[in-house]
Design an enzyme around this catalytic site. Structure first.
Site, PDB file in Angstrom:
ATOM      1  N   ASP A  38      -3.030   2.480  -5.979  1.00 29.64           N
ATOM      2  CA  ASP A  38      -1.910   2.537  -5.037  1.00 29.64           C
ATOM      3  C   ASP A  38      -1.786   1.330  -4.120  1.00 29.64           C
ATOM      4  OD1 ASP A  38      -4.248   3.217  -3.697  1.00 29.64           O
ATOM      5  OD2 ASP A  38      -3.201   4.452  -2.236  1.00 29.64           O
ATOM      6  N   GLU A  39      -2.499   0.245  -4.410  1.00 26.14           N
ATOM      7  CA  GLU A  39      -2.338  -0.935  -3.562  1.00 26.14           C
ATOM      8  C   GLU A  39      -2.671  -2.196  -4.329  1.00 26.14           C
ATOM      9  OE1 GLU A  39      -5.161  -1.603  -0.347  1.00 26.14           O
ATOM     10  OE2 GLU A  39      -6.490  -0.069  -1.182  1.00 26.14           O
ATOM     11  N   ASP A  79       0.863  -1.183   0.000  1.00 25.97           N
ATOM     12  CA  ASP A  79       0.000   0.000   0.000  1.00 25.97           C
ATOM     13  C   ASP A  79       0.903   1.237   0.000  1.00 25.97           C
ATOM     14  OD1 ASP A  79      -2.172   1.634   0.126  1.00 25.97           O
ATOM     15  OD2 ASP A  79      -2.749   1.135   2.184  1.00 25.97           O
TER      16      ASP A  79
END
Length: 361
Positions: free
Chosen positions: A103-104, A9
């Site tokens: 983003d993860e 993350d």
């Protein structure tokens, strides 16, 4: 054999990119979004979070909490490009990559391209490569399933790495407060607290049958999570489940002509996005948020693909006119979403997920 799962993350992804690209922003409270009356925070830097600013917060609230906060408009093209760099790093180690957002992502490194036996060492390498190539920090969680890996990645943010080993998992989960459970939202957490469920230990005292009675199908998932059990696989192929657009109006709308005009613009935008992504669906959902922040949704499923602007607008208008108080209450926000039905999704071999772009965790 236990799986080896990593959850990566990025730390305050959008805001960190802005601080990376503009030295004047570094070390200062920053929000990605628009600092206007109707603006909303899409992401907040860690400096801003110390003041209680978070994503999805109205900009006026953010300014009240942190008067010196810097607002910068989002640059989603830049965020996508950086996200692609990061995803390329993941694929250097395994093809089993399941993105949850820009983003993860989850990675299954049980069998990996490097022949490495330690998932922890792989996570360290990935974090370092991300920093070397993007100058951004990330946090990693390592465990034997997705539920625990997700929790672990959040445990030592920012720039953290935390491992939950199989023999320690149940004890770890027992001490975990219920709001930290992946998959338990604010509404469900509040309900659980009302029922006396404040920790994983409390949750573990409930039978699976009682949890299902109280929370539906999700109750079975909560029962397993309380015991550190999660058999879901990392799914490298994904199917977009829904696509939509919504608008928060500068001034509340209360005239039907203005409301329909706005619906027309939203339908055009949704159709444009659907064409660009070759997205087809048979369910249309209308979302309306009033000036008092109460919200309603209306949906309709048809027996054909909604593949034109005209069809989308007509269905949206039909749903809008079903709302009883549409001309009695002022409207703050309106949105349209195209969504695949369960029968459509069943033709795909993997579970569908929706990649989020608007707000950052």
């Amino acid at each position: 054999m236990n799986r080896k799962i990593i959850h990566i993350d990025m730390d305050a992804f959008y805001a960190s990119i802005e601080q990376r690209d503009n030295p004047d922003y570094r070390g200062k409270p920053l929000a990605v979004g628009y600092g206007e009356k109707r603006g909303v925070v899409a992401a907040a830097s860690y400096e801003a979070r110390r003041y209680g600013v978070h994503s999805a917060m109205p900009s006026v609230t953010a300014l009240r909490k942190c008067p010196n906060i810097i607002f910068v408009p989002p640059r989603f093209d830049v965020y996508r490009n950086v996200s692609n760099q990061i995803m390329q790093i993941f694929h250097e180690y395994t093809s089993m990559v399941e993105p949850l957002s820009l983003d993860e992502a989850f990675l299954d490194v049980t069998v990996n391209n490097k022949g490495a036996r330690s998932a922890t060492l792989i996570a360290k390498e990935i974090k370092q490569k991300i920093y070397n190539r993007t100058h951004l920090t990330s946090s990693a969680g390592v465990s034997y399933n997705k539920f625990l890996a997700k929790i672990a990645s959040d445990y030592r943010k920012p720039d953290g790495l935390f491992v939950i080993e199989p023999e320690k998992a149940e004890a770890f989960v027992e001490k975990l407060t219920i709001d930290k459970f992946f998959g338990v939202g604010k509404v469900t957490a509040k309900r659980m607290v009302e029922l006396g469920i404040r920790t994983g230990y409390d949750l573990k005292q409930w039978s699976e049958l009682d949890l299902v009675k109280e929370f539906g199908k999700a109750g079975s998932t909560y029962w397993h999570f309380a015991r550190g059990i999660d058999d879901r696989e990392v799914e490298s192929e994904r199917v977009r489940k829904s696509l939509g657009a919504e608008v928060t109006f500068m001034d509340d709308l209360d005239e039907i002509v203005d409301i329909l005009g706005s619906l027309d613009q939203i339908a055009n935008e949704v159709h444009r996005r659907a064409q660009k992504r070759k997205f087809l669906a048979k369910t249309v959902t209308l979302k309306v948020k009033y000036a008092d922040f109460t919200q309603i949704t209306r949906s309709k499923t048809v027996n054909y693909y909604v593949n034109s602007y005209e069809k989308l607008f007509e269905l949206g208008k039909e749903l809008l006119l079903q709302v009883n108080d549409i001309e009695e209450k002022k409207i703050r926000l309106m949105g349209l979403t195209l969504k695949k039905s369960d029968s459509e999704l069943s033709s795909y071999p993997h579970r569908a997920i929706q990649l989020t772009l608007d707000f950052e965790e």
